[in-house]
Design a protein around this motif. Sequence first.
Motif, PDB file in Angstrom:
ATOM      1  N   PRO A   1      35.631  37.194 -25.091  1.00  0.00           N
ATOM      2  CA  PRO A   1      34.215  37.355 -25.827  1.00  0.00           C
ATOM      3  C   PRO A   1      34.692  36.600 -26.995  1.00  0.00           C
ATOM      4  N   PRO A   2      33.292  35.529 -26.861  1.00  0.00           N
ATOM      5  CA  PRO A   2      33.757  34.270 -27.714  1.00  0.00           C
ATOM      6  C   PRO A   2      32.735  34.200 -29.225  1.00  0.00           C
ATOM      7  N   PHE A   3      33.778  35.753 -29.292  1.00  0.00           N
ATOM      8  CA  PHE A   3      33.724  36.423 -30.765  1.00  0.00           C
ATOM      9  C   PHE A   3      33.949  35.410 -31.813  1.00  0.00           C
ATOM     10  N   PHE A   4      34.968  34.355 -32.079  1.00  0.00           N
ATOM     11  CA  PHE A   4      34.818  33.701 -33.067  1.00  0.00           C
ATOM     12  C   PHE A   4      33.686  32.243 -32.848  1.00  0.00           C
ATOM     13  N   PHE A   5      33.311  31.887 -32.025  1.00  0.00           N
ATOM     14  CA  PHE A   5      33.055  31.114 -31.979  1.00  0.00           C
ATOM     15  C   PHE A   5      31.134  31.415 -32.693  1.00  0.00           C
ATOM     16  N   GLU A   6      30.929  32.241 -32.250  1.00  0.00           N
ATOM     17  CA  GLU A   6      29.388  32.907 -32.904  1.00  0.00           C
ATOM     18  C   GLU A   6      29.592  32.934 -34.035  1.00  0.00           C
ATOM     19  N   TRP A   7      31.242  33.786 -34.565  1.00  0.00           N
ATOM     20  CA  TRP A   7      31.017  33.670 -36.649  1.00  0.00           C
ATOM     21  C   TRP A   7      31.031  31.615 -36.601  1.00  0.00           C
ATOM     22  N   VAL A   8      31.213  31.277 -36.291  1.00  0.00           N
ATOM     23  CA  VAL A   8      31.297  29.616 -36.620  1.00  0.00           C
ATOM     24  C   VAL A   8      30.072  29.197 -36.425  1.00  0.00           C
ATOM     25  N   THR A   9      29.293  29.803 -35.091  1.00  0.00           N
ATOM     26  CA  THR A   9      27.721  29.493 -35.504  1.00  0.00           C
ATOM     27  C   THR A   9      27.147  29.965 -36.613  1.00  0.00           C
ATOM     28  N   VAL A  10      27.123  31.217 -36.569  1.00  0.00           N
ATOM     29  CA  VAL A  10      26.812  31.649 -37.716  1.00  0.00           C
ATOM     30  C   VAL A  10      26.760  31.030 -38.749  1.00  0.00           C
ATOM     31  N   HIS A  11      27.911  31.044 -39.679  1.00  0.00           N
ATOM     32  CA  HIS A  11      28.691  30.297 -40.652  1.00  0.00           C
ATOM     33  C   HIS A  11      28.755  28.617 -40.984  1.00  0.00           C
ATOM     34  N   ALA A  12      28.160  28.413 -39.831  1.00  0.00           N
ATOM     35  CA  ALA A  12      27.659  26.179 -39.239  1.00  0.00           C
ATOM     36  C   ALA A  12      26.267  26.561 -40.032  1.00  0.00           C
ATOM     37  N   SER A  13      25.643  27.589 -39.150  1.00  0.00           N
ATOM     38  CA  SER A  13      24.333  27.753 -40.098  1.00  0.00           C
ATOM     39  C   SER A  13      24.060  27.843 -41.254  1.00  0.00           C
ATOM     40  N   PHE A  14      24.601  28.756 -41.950  1.00  0.00           N
ATOM     41  CA  PHE A  14      24.164  29.642 -43.294  1.00  0.00           C
ATOM     42  C   PHE A  14      24.620  28.218 -44.168  1.00  0.00           C
ATOM     43  N   LEU A  15      25.884  27.621 -43.617  1.00  0.00           N
ATOM     44  CA  LEU A  15      26.294  26.690 -44.613  1.00  0.00           C
ATOM     45  C   LEU A  15      25.729  25.282 -45.030  1.00  0.00           C
ATOM     46  N   TRP A  16      24.725  24.657 -43.715  1.00  0.00           N
ATOM     47  CA  TRP A  16      23.181  24.275 -43.434  1.00  0.00           C
ATOM     48  C   TRP A  16      21.915  24.544 -44.438  1.00  0.00           C
ATOM     49  N   LEU A  17      21.795  25.871 -44.436  1.00  0.00           N
ATOM     50  CA  LEU A  17      20.516  26.247 -45.349  1.00  0.00           C
ATOM     51  C   LEU A  17      21.081  25.886 -46.731  1.00  0.00           C
ATOM     52  N   THR A  18      22.696  27.008 -46.664  1.00  0.00           N
ATOM     53  CA  THR A  18      23.374  26.938 -48.671  1.00  0.00           C
ATOM     54  C   THR A  18      22.735  25.055 -48.824  1.00  0.00           C
ATOM     55  N   LEU A  19      23.280  24.427 -47.715  1.00  0.00           N
ATOM     56  CA  LEU A  19      23.585  22.443 -48.468  1.00  0.00           C
ATOM     57  C   LEU A  19      21.723  22.238 -48.989  1.00  0.00           C
ATOM     58  N   VAL A  20      21.604  22.767 -48.232  1.00  0.00           N
ATOM     59  CA  VAL A  20      19.467  22.265 -48.098  1.00  0.00           C
ATOM     60  C   VAL A  20      18.858  22.985 -49.298  1.00  0.00           C
ATOM     61  N   SER A  21      19.422  24.020 -49.623  1.00  0.00           N
ATOM     62  CA  SER A  21      18.835  24.528 -50.675  1.00  0.00           C
ATOM     63  C   SER A  21      18.982  24.090 -52.183  1.00  0.00           C
ATOM     64  N   VAL A  22      20.446  23.912 -52.198  1.00  0.00           N
ATOM     65  CA  VAL A  22      21.165  22.982 -53.165  1.00  0.00           C
ATOM     66  C   VAL A  22      20.534  21.959 -53.839  1.00  0.00           C
ATOM     67  N   SER A  23      20.307  21.150 -52.527  1.00  0.00           N
ATOM     68  CA  SER A  23      19.276  19.729 -52.644  1.00  0.00           C
ATOM     69  C   SER A  23      17.709  19.841 -53.286  1.00  0.00           C
ATOM     70  N   MET A  24      17.562  20.780 -52.867  1.00  0.00           N
ATOM     71  CA  MET A  24      16.050  20.752 -52.484  1.00  0.00           C
ATOM     72  C   MET A  24      16.094  21.495 -54.271  1.00  0.00           C
ATOM     73  N   LEU A  25      17.140  22.220 -54.866  1.00  0.00           N
ATOM     74  CA  LEU A  25      16.679  22.186 -56.456  1.00  0.00           C
ATOM     75  C   LEU A  25      17.391  21.408 -57.179  1.00  0.00           C
ATOM     76  N   THR A  26      17.922  20.619 -56.411  1.00  0.00           N
ATOM     77  CA  THR A  26      18.136  19.205 -57.447  1.00  0.00           C
ATOM     78  C   THR A  26      17.764  18.139 -57.351  1.00  0.00           C
ATOM     79  N   ARG A  27      17.091  18.183 -56.253  1.00  0.00           N
ATOM     80  CA  ARG A  27      16.375  16.601 -55.778  1.00  0.00           C
ATOM     81  C   ARG A  27      15.473  16.266 -56.236  1.00  0.00           C
TER      82      ARG A  27
END
Length: 209
Positions: free
Chosen positions: A183-209
């Motif tokens: 099963p593509p377990f690790f692929f799921e983890w990469v997908t989810v955490h890549a999305s949450f990293l984007w969410l983090t980057l956007v949130s920080v950008s929204m707070l600082t720009r």
Amino acid sequence: MALDYAKIRRAGGCFGTAAVAVYLLATFVAAARYPVQFSPFTNWISDMGSYGLNQSGAIIYNAGAAVTALLLVPFFVGIVLGYGHERKDKRSYSGIGLLGMVAALFMFLHAIVTEDTFIPHVLVAGGCFFALALLLLLANWTLLKNPEFNRLIAYYGLVAGAIGIVFFVVLTLYYTLFVAGNPPFFFEWVTVHASFLWLTLVSVSMLTR
């Protein structure tokens, strides 16, 4: 009175940051309570929310996922109103808002329709991944043209969205055609955490720009 779009962006960034913090805390605690070793190579993320597999930690993961979904709603509103004001591509921003609500809804349902009810859970999880991948592609393609948004984050978001589409295809093939292999377990983890990293980057950008 005219809306203060900078304040709207900062408010959205606050909700996005809170969503990331809640989800990470819930997953950390739920994984720590898992009765055996929990690994991205042998477990789906949803295993943390299974009451059959994780009796003492499932409620924590599911509650955290539900709260995260609710926090994402004002985050997406912050993107749409904070970046989409007075622009020609209002349809694209409306699409971002709609897909954001759909992705948040699927994430909320994911916390209710747990892995213990297998087929409904697979459908909900698949819907969540697909909606999130489409959201990332549309949002970052649109924001890439916005001078108020960080272009590097937009480029990264497009990559994260592409990863999500590929994972959705892999997951669909795995469950419908019973493709041989692990099963593509690790692929799921990469997908989810890549999305949450984007969410983090956007949130920080929204707070600082």
